[in-house]
Enzyme design. Structure first.
Site, short mmCIF file in Angstrom:
data_model
loop_
_atom_site.label_atom_id
_atom_site.label_comp_id
_atom_site.label_asym_id
_atom_site.label_seq_id
_atom_site.Cartn_x
_atom_site.Cartn_y
_atom_site.Cartn_z
N TYR A 34 58.00 34.51 1.34
CA TYR A 34 58.86 35.00 2.43
C TYR A 34 59.89 35.99 1.90
O TYR A 34 59.99 37.12 2.38
CB TYR A 34 59.57 33.83 3.12
CG TYR A 34 60.76 34.26 3.97
CD1 TYR A 34 60.57 35.00 5.14
CD2 TYR A 34 62.07 33.94 3.58
CE1 TYR A 34 61.66 35.42 5.90
CE2 TYR A 34 63.16 34.35 4.34
CZ TYR A 34 62.95 35.10 5.51
OH TYR A 34 64.03 35.51 6.25
N THR A 63 67.75 39.32 4.68
CA THR A 63 68.22 37.98 4.33
C THR A 63 68.84 37.94 2.94
O THR A 63 68.45 38.72 2.06
CB THR A 63 67.04 36.98 4.40
OG1 THR A 63 67.42 35.75 3.78
CG2 THR A 63 65.82 37.51 3.65
N ASP A 64 69.75 37.02 2.72
CA ASP A 64 70.32 36.84 1.38
C ASP A 64 69.27 36.31 0.40
O ASP A 64 69.46 36.35 -0.82
CB ASP A 64 71.55 35.91 1.41
CG ASP A 64 71.26 34.51 1.94
OD1 ASP A 64 70.09 34.23 2.31
OD2 ASP A 64 72.21 33.70 2.00
N GLU A 65 68.14 35.82 0.93
CA GLU A 65 67.12 35.25 0.05
C GLU A 65 66.49 36.32 -0.86
O GLU A 65 65.87 35.98 -1.85
CB GLU A 65 66.04 34.51 0.85
CG GLU A 65 66.65 33.38 1.67
CD GLU A 65 65.65 32.39 2.26
OE1 GLU A 65 64.56 32.25 1.70
OE2 GLU A 65 66.00 31.77 3.28
N LYS A 114 60.37 40.09 2.55
CA LYS A 114 61.60 40.69 3.11
C LYS A 114 62.16 41.74 2.14
O LYS A 114 62.65 42.79 2.56
CB LYS A 114 62.65 39.60 3.39
CG LYS A 114 62.29 38.62 4.50
CD LYS A 114 62.17 39.27 5.88
CE LYS A 114 63.50 39.70 6.46
NZ LYS A 114 63.33 40.20 7.86
P1 NAD Z 1 62.27 33.40 14.31
O1 NAD Z 1 61.10 32.94 13.50
O2 NAD Z 1 63.03 32.41 15.14
O3 NAD Z 1 61.80 34.56 15.32
C1 NAD Z 1 60.94 35.58 14.92
C2 NAD Z 1 60.49 36.32 16.18
O4 NAD Z 1 59.65 37.42 15.77
C3 NAD Z 1 59.64 35.47 17.13
O5 NAD Z 1 60.03 35.68 18.47
C4 NAD Z 1 58.22 35.97 16.90
O6 NAD Z 1 57.38 35.84 18.05
C5 NAD Z 1 58.47 37.42 16.55
N1 NAD Z 1 57.41 38.02 15.74
C6 NAD Z 1 56.82 37.49 14.64
N2 NAD Z 1 55.86 38.32 14.19
C7 NAD Z 1 55.87 39.40 15.03
C8 NAD Z 1 55.12 40.61 15.07
N3 NAD Z 1 54.15 40.86 14.17
N4 NAD Z 1 55.40 41.51 16.03
C9 NAD Z 1 56.35 41.27 16.97
N5 NAD Z 1 57.07 40.12 16.98
C10 NAD Z 1 56.84 39.21 16.02
O7 NAD Z 1 63.22 34.15 13.29
P2 NAD Z 1 64.83 34.21 13.26
O8 NAD Z 1 65.34 33.01 12.57
O9 NAD Z 1 65.31 34.58 14.60
O10 NAD Z 1 65.01 35.44 12.25
C11 NAD Z 1 65.14 36.78 12.74
C12 NAD Z 1 65.27 37.72 11.55
O11 NAD Z 1 66.40 37.36 10.79
C13 NAD Z 1 64.07 37.68 10.60
O12 NAD Z 1 63.80 39.01 10.19
C14 NAD Z 1 64.56 36.84 9.45
O13 NAD Z 1 63.92 37.22 8.24
C15 NAD Z 1 66.04 37.16 9.44
N6 NAD Z 1 66.90 36.10 8.90
C16 NAD Z 1 66.94 34.88 9.47
C17 NAD Z 1 67.81 33.91 8.98
C18 NAD Z 1 67.92 32.54 9.59
O14 NAD Z 1 68.71 31.73 9.12
N7 NAD Z 1 67.21 32.23 10.67
C19 NAD Z 1 68.61 34.18 7.87
C20 NAD Z 1 68.52 35.45 7.29
C21 NAD Z 1 67.69 36.40 7.82
P1 TYD Z 2 65.42 26.10 6.06
O1 TYD Z 2 66.06 25.77 7.36
O2 TYD Z 2 63.92 26.10 5.98
O3 TYD Z 2 66.03 27.52 5.60
P2 TYD Z 2 65.85 28.31 4.18
O4 TYD Z 2 64.75 27.72 3.42
O5 TYD Z 2 65.53 29.70 4.66
O6 TYD Z 2 67.18 28.22 3.51
O7 TYD Z 2 65.96 25.09 4.96
C1 TYD Z 2 67.33 24.98 4.66
C2 TYD Z 2 67.46 24.02 3.50
O8 TYD Z 2 67.04 22.71 3.93
C3 TYD Z 2 66.55 24.37 2.32
O9 TYD Z 2 67.24 24.05 1.12
C4 TYD Z 2 65.37 23.45 2.48
C5 TYD Z 2 65.96 22.22 3.14
N1 TYD Z 2 65.06 21.48 4.05
C6 TYD Z 2 64.87 20.11 3.89
O10 TYD Z 2 65.47 19.47 2.99
N2 TYD Z 2 64.06 19.46 4.76
C7 TYD Z 2 63.39 20.10 5.77
O11 TYD Z 2 62.61 19.45 6.52
C8 TYD Z 2 63.60 21.50 5.93
C9 TYD Z 2 62.90 22.25 7.02
C10 TYD Z 2 64.44 22.15 5.04
#
Ligand code: NAD
Ligand code: TYD
Length: 339
Positions: free
Chosen positions: A153, A125-127, A157
């Site tokens: 988090y 992640t970019d975080e 990562k």
């Molecule tokens: P999500 O929370 O929707 O899904 C996570 C999945 O992983 C779920 O199906 C969960 O059951 C499974 N999981 C959790 N713990 C596990 C374990 N111990 N063993 C096996 N499976 C497990 O997450 P997402 O949004 O789909 O993100 C996927 C990946 O992308 C993550 O690694 C996250 O850090 C990264 N990512 C997400 C975003 C975003 O915007 N959603 C942005 C940047 C990076």
């Molecule tokens: P989020 O979807 O949790 O992603 P991330 O924290 O990984 O960027 O949140 C996106 C942005 O929205 C973040 O700045 C936090 C804000 N946010 C709210 O203002 N209200 C909410 O209820 C949630 C879930 C997020």
């Protein structure tokens, strides 16, 4: 090609499975997912019976189960999406983030060493880069930006990324890492900003905006992300980090207002609530490297992607309403418990 995809019952992993089955019908995919609260097997129902797809319920941090799976399936490529992914939950309970995101990654890397793979890809992640100030719109994250994390988090990562680099350098494991910005699109769990706001607006419930809503995120349509990972698997170079994002920066408050406008709901539903602890101000990716090396560019503009996403949530109410009611959690046991 046989690919092990972890976390494929979650948001991005499930989209990636659909994308890969469609783009590479000759590939064999195995999904390993623990089905935590964030995993929903119903999402994968349309492909469960497909001959080149197999679902395995299990924990990436369970060394014995992971090694047994590698032994029996011998995947050639591993793509690790499995993670605890929600910043707010990490602030409440960091432990499970370290267990899954760091220890789980280590177990997968060890299995890759033991059995040998052509590629281990870590979805990051970019975080991990921390945040950028709002008054410096000229600054972006590049692959050279130092890691500087803010939340449990992002720290977990970053820990996983560092382990991947260590395994590449020490054991010559062919790893790649991608660091993407905030994804949005179908099947995102309704605890994240965009689906949460859509669900609350449709129910005429307050929309909780943290702080003043001025934080900026760089939004990436999930399908663009899936295409980038596929390209990295095909043509990416082992040992390399690729940033994935596309200059789609938006303030939270503007997204919330756009959702309300699209749904015909009043802005009076917006409720400003106490800010997230350690809340990152701005994320913004410079995607020059992946563009130049692999020819990737995002294809979906935010204005189009958000409309598609809202329409998806409107036409798939059952999917997210079952999550909100908790109904989805018994699905695996009901469907597969006795098989
Ligand atoms: P999500 O929370 O929707 O899904 C996570 C999945 O992983 C779920 O199906 C969960 O059951 C499974 N999981 C959790 N713990 C596990 C374990 N111990 N063993 C096996 N499976 C497990 O997450 P997402 O949004 O789909 O993100 C996927 C990946 O992308 C993550 O690694 C996250 O850090 C990264 N990512 C997400 C975003 C975003 O915007 N959603 C942005 C940047 C990076
Ligand atoms: P989020 O979807 O949790 O992603 P991330 O924290 O990984 O960027 O949140 C996106 C942005 O929205 C973040 O700045 C936090 C804000 N946010 C709210 O203002 N209200 C909410 O209820 C949630 C879930 C997020």
């Amino acid at each position: 090609m046989k690919i092990l995809i972890t976390g494929g019952a979650g948001f991005i992993g499930s989209n990636f499975i659909f994308y890969m089955l469609q783009t590479h019908p000759d590939y064999e995919l195995i999904c390993l997912d623990k089905l935590t609260y964030a995993g929903n097997l119903k999402t994968l129902e349309p492909v469960m019976k497909q001959a080149n797809f197999k679902f395995v319920k299990g924990d990436i941090a369970d060394r014995q189960a992971v090694f047994e799976l590698f032994g029996s399936e011998k995947p050639e490529v591993v793509v690790n999406f499995a993670a605890e992914s929600h910043v707010d939950r990490s602030i409440e309970n960091p432990g499970v983030f370290l267990q899954t995101n760091v220890i789980g990654t280590q177990v997968l890397l060890d299995a890759c060493r033991q059995f040998g793979v052509e590629r281990y890809h870590q979805v990051s992640t970019d975080e991990v880069y921390g945040d950028l100030p709002l008054d410096r719109p000229d600054l972006f994250f590049t692959e050279q930006t130092p890691l500087h994390t803010s939340s449990p988090y992002s720290a977990s990562k970053a820990g996983a990324d560092l382990l991947c680099n260590a395994y590449q350098r020490t054991y010559n494991l062919p790893i790649t890492i991608s660091r993407c910005s905030n994804n949005y699109g179908p099947y995102q769990f309704p605890e994240k900003l965009i689906p949460l706001m859509i669900a609350n607006a449709l129910a005429d419930k307050p929309l909780p905006v943290y702080g003043e809503g001025l934080n900026v995120r760089d939004w990436l349509y999930v399908e663009d992300h899936c295409r980038a990972i596929d390209l990295i698997l095909q043509n990416g170079e082992a040992g390399q980090v690729y940033n994935i994002g596309g200059h789609n920066e938006m303030r939270n408050i503007d997204i919330v207002k756009l959702i309300l406008k699209t749904l015909g709901k009043p802005e009076s539903l917006i409720t400003f609530v106490t800010d997230r602890k350690g809340h990152d101000m701005r994320y913004a990716i410079d995607p020059t490297f992946i563009h130049e090396k692999l020819g990737w560019l995002p294809e979906t503009r935010f204005a189009d992607g958000i409309q598609k996403t809202i329409e998806w949530y409107l036409s798939h109410k059952e999917w997210w309403q079952e999550i909100i009611s908790g109904e989805y959690q018994g699905y695996y046991e009901r469907m597969y418990g006795n098989r």
